[in-house]
Scaffold this active site. Structure first.
Site, short mmCIF file in Angstrom:
data_model
loop_
_atom_site.label_atom_id
_atom_site.label_comp_id
_atom_site.label_asym_id
_atom_site.label_seq_id
_atom_site.Cartn_x
_atom_site.Cartn_y
_atom_site.Cartn_z
N GLU A 203 0.87 -1.18 0.00
CA GLU A 203 0.00 0.00 0.00
C GLU A 203 0.90 1.22 0.00
OE1 GLU A 203 -2.55 -0.07 3.47
OE2 GLU A 203 -2.47 -2.25 3.51
N TYR B 28 -7.63 4.89 -4.09
CA TYR B 28 -8.65 5.60 -3.32
C TYR B 28 -8.05 6.73 -2.51
CZ TYR B 28 -7.27 2.98 0.91
OH TYR B 28 -6.59 2.45 1.98
N ASP C 292 -7.27 8.02 1.01
CA ASP C 292 -7.11 7.56 2.39
C ASP C 292 -6.71 8.77 3.23
OD1 ASP C 292 -6.94 6.08 4.64
OD2 ASP C 292 -5.18 4.93 4.07
N HIS D 230 2.59 0.57 3.47
CA HIS D 230 2.36 -0.65 4.25
C HIS D 230 2.59 -1.89 3.40
CE1 HIS D 230 -0.59 1.85 6.93
NE2 HIS D 230 0.65 2.28 7.00
N ASN E 86 1.54 -6.14 3.35
CA ASN E 86 0.61 -7.13 3.88
C ASN E 86 1.09 -8.52 3.52
OD1 ASN E 86 -1.67 -5.33 4.82
ND2 ASN E 86 -1.44 -4.67 2.70
N HIS F 50 -0.26 -6.91 8.91
CA HIS F 50 -0.26 -5.55 8.36
C HIS F 50 1.01 -4.87 8.88
CE1 HIS F 50 -2.28 -1.37 8.19
NE2 HIS F 50 -2.14 -1.77 6.94
#
Lengths: 67, 557
Positions: free
Chosen positions: B28, B141, B143, B204, B206, B290
């Site tokens: 991310e 998107y 955030d 980030h 994952n 995460h």
């Protein structure tokens, strides 16, 4: 690899080049100065793309919080 | 609700080779956003314009409209991996990521169907599009106050680098689109993590893990690794302290913003180990680890090692083989490592020993290497095809960091940036508090190739490439073939006009002639692959018959 770049390309279709000695590897201080030259070129290029008025540009870059 | 994407039952490794660098993972990136000609512009509105601009780009690319709205029903940001749920009333508003930031477009779509939403992405109340699912399986998107690209799920670090870099091209396409619009101020995006004025925003990672691994083991095994991982994948930062009050240079963009060892928050009191437990998958089988401590990387080699080494350390933890090391006061140690660009400082361990960050990384390397050899995945020929390369890059980089730092500067991002800054310092005699060095730090991360200083070095072959430009360009529109992102991305590209929404674990169809929306759950990350669903896409050009075969319905039922 400054030393490699200075070597003559081997030619397959003529014999004339045989007597031309390959350029000797650049001595260490020449390599160092070539590296310095590379950095100077790079900095010159970057001078040309850096935003003008560094102080103002950096100060205006204000972000809201994120993760 | 009626069917899942077809596929064979998966165990928690899902059929991926275990023991090495392969696992389901993703990235991310929150981009720094700045409109130099409109300094007071609202950051959320500017971020929405970025999403809007990319929606225009994809609409040109695909007649059907390669954009789909996000479905929020499976977001669980307040679930804690340690086994409880934070009450909404005690959560920081920024933690409530399961609610759309403005109008609930998804709820409208689910309640009324897509005709309530105008095709240009702006609904009747004038609300801007805040959320897209892309044809490559990614999410784009708003955030908080940044545009964010969340990559599709991939199975290996090379693909992680590829689809993360594809996100930078997505962001670039939006920036270009906005720059061409005379009505709007140009917007710059930066792949960095701080404004150097006390604000940080995340990058980030994952990683999918079996839920059976006790969370305490993850914390114990990962903390020493995360304290020191920055020496191979830190992005470098001019300034010390959250607000850069002290002059200097440090290894990590993020280190000074971490304040605790373990916790649920991502925007305040940031923890080294984040406990958000939102698997986006079958919850009794998986957890999604995460990771919030990493820097955003432009350097492909640093990014490759960030994902590859972390995946390998998780394999060690799963096997119960993580090094038994405890770093004394990890938060302070994290910052001490970041501030020690000479890599000579020693960390104090729980047993009183002192060890360098580099040697601590070597301990993890040796353990990960041995485990990968023992499981067979590290073999150059018969291995899993990824672990061998991670180990080679990891050991080469650690060796260079210990000796030939000039060689490391072509792959380790903080060293690449530092060598450029040192060039300026020497040529122009600049101190670390000089604004020009701050500008070099900021503009390093400008995503435009003609302005971004990382890209200037890349163009001169001063930065190592892990994946070629053509593969990154393909990943802008193509999903990975070996995860559920394939199904999601292909649905968006092929049937975008017939989708009401999508999320990590669902795709919602709104097919004309069917009375209600059809939600296709995709809760197994390793199903919905090209191998399992490619034939389905080949057989159907229309969403109606596609869905009928997928759900086992007769057409029109």
């Amino acid at each position: 690899m400054a030393g490699q770049e200075q070597q003559q390309p081997q030619s397959r279709d003529t014999e004339v080049d045989e007597d031309v000695p390959a350029a000797p590897p650049a001595p260490a201080d020449a390599q160092a100065s070539a590296a310095t030259q590379g950095v100077d070129d790079l900095l010159d290029e970057i001078d040309g793309v850096l935003e003008s008025n560094a102080e103002e540009f950096v100060r205006a870059f204000v972000q809201k919080g994120g993760q | 609700m009626t069917a899942v994407v077809p596929g064979k039952p998966a165990d928690t490794a899902g059929g991926l080779p275990v023991g090495g660098a392969m696992r389901v993972m993703g990235s991310e990136t929150e981009y720094g956003i700045h409109a130099p000609s409109a300094p007071g512009a609202n950051a959320t509105m500017m971020s929405a314009r970025v999403i809007q601009a990319y929606a225009q780009v994809t609409r040109q690319r695909a007649a059907g409209g390669a954009e789909t709205r996000w479905d929020y029903t499976d977001e669980e940001p307040l679930h804690d991996a340690r086994g409880w749920t934070l009450e909404r009333s005690s959560a920081d508003p920024e933690q409530l990521t399961d609610q759309p930031p403005v109008l609930d477009a998804e709820a409208i779509a689910l309640a009324y169907g897509r005709q309530e939403l105008e095709a240009d992405g702006e609904d009747e109340s004038g609300t801007l599009l805040m959320n897209m699912v892309l044809g490559n399986g990614a999410r784009l998107y708003v955030d908080h106050a940044h545009p964010e690209y969340s990559s599709p799920e991939v199975t290996n670090p090379r693909a992680a680098v590829t689809w993360d870099a594809a996100g930078d091209l997505v962001a670039l396409a939006a920036v270009r689109r906005l720059a061409a619009d005379p009505e709007l101020p140009p917007i710059n995006l930066y792949k960095n993590n701080t404004d150097n004025k006390s604000v940080s925003y995340g990058s980030h990672e994952n990683y999918l893990m079996p839920r059976s691994v006790p969370f305490g083991e993850i914390v114990r095994g990962l903390t020493p690794f995360f304290v020191t991982r920055q020496i191979i994948c830190g992005a470098g930062r001019v300034g010390l302290g959250q607000d850069s009050a002290r002059a200097g240079y440090q290894i990590s963009q993020r280190a000074d913003f971490f304040e605790t060892e373990v916790g649920l928050e991502t925007t305040i009191r940031r923890p080294i180990i984040n406990t958000r437990d939102e698997p986006h998958a079958t919850a009794d089988k998986y957890r999604r680890l995460h990771v919030i401590i990493g820097d955003a990387n432009l350097s492909q080699a640093s990014n490759f090692l960030k994902f590859g080494t972390t995946a390998m350390v998780l394999s060690l933890i799963e096997a119960g083989l993580a090094p038994r090391i405890e770093v004394h006061e990890p938060v302070a140690a994290l910052q001490a490592v970041s501030h020690d660009t000479s890599l000579t400082g020693l960390l104090r361990l729980g047993d009183g020993r002192r060890i360098s960050a580099l040697d601590l990384q070597w301990i993890y390397f040796e353990a990960a290497s041995k485990h990968a050899q023992d499981t067979g995945v590290a073999d150059a020929v018969d291995g899993d095809g990824h672990t061998h390369e991670v180990l080679e890059r990891w050991s080469a980089t650690l060796s260079e960091l210990g000796g030939d730092r000039a060689a490391a500067a072509s792959s380790v991002e903080w060293l690449a940036k530092l060598s450029l800054l040192e060039g300026y310092r020497q040529r122009d005699g600049l101190g670390w508090d000089n604004a020009r060095l701050g500008l070099v730090d900021l503009q390093w991360a400008d995503i435009r190739p003609e302005k971004g200083l990382y890209y200037r070095l890349l163009a001169r072959d001063r930065m190592r490439r892990i994946v070629d430009d053509a593969a990154i360009a393909r990943a802008v529109t193509e999903p990975p073939s070996d995860t559920r992102a394939y199904f999601r991305g292909r649905c968006v590209s092929r049937f975008g006009a017939d989708l009401a929404g999508a999320s990590w674990d669902s795709v919602i169809f709104d097919v004309p002639g069917r009375g209600r929306l059809q939600r296709v759950p995709t809760r197994e990350p390793l199903r919905g692959t090209e191998a399992l669903t490619g034939g389905l896409f080949a057989r159907h050009r229309e969403a109606g018959t596609f869905l009928a075969e997928l759900l086992g319905l007769s057409p029109g039922s």
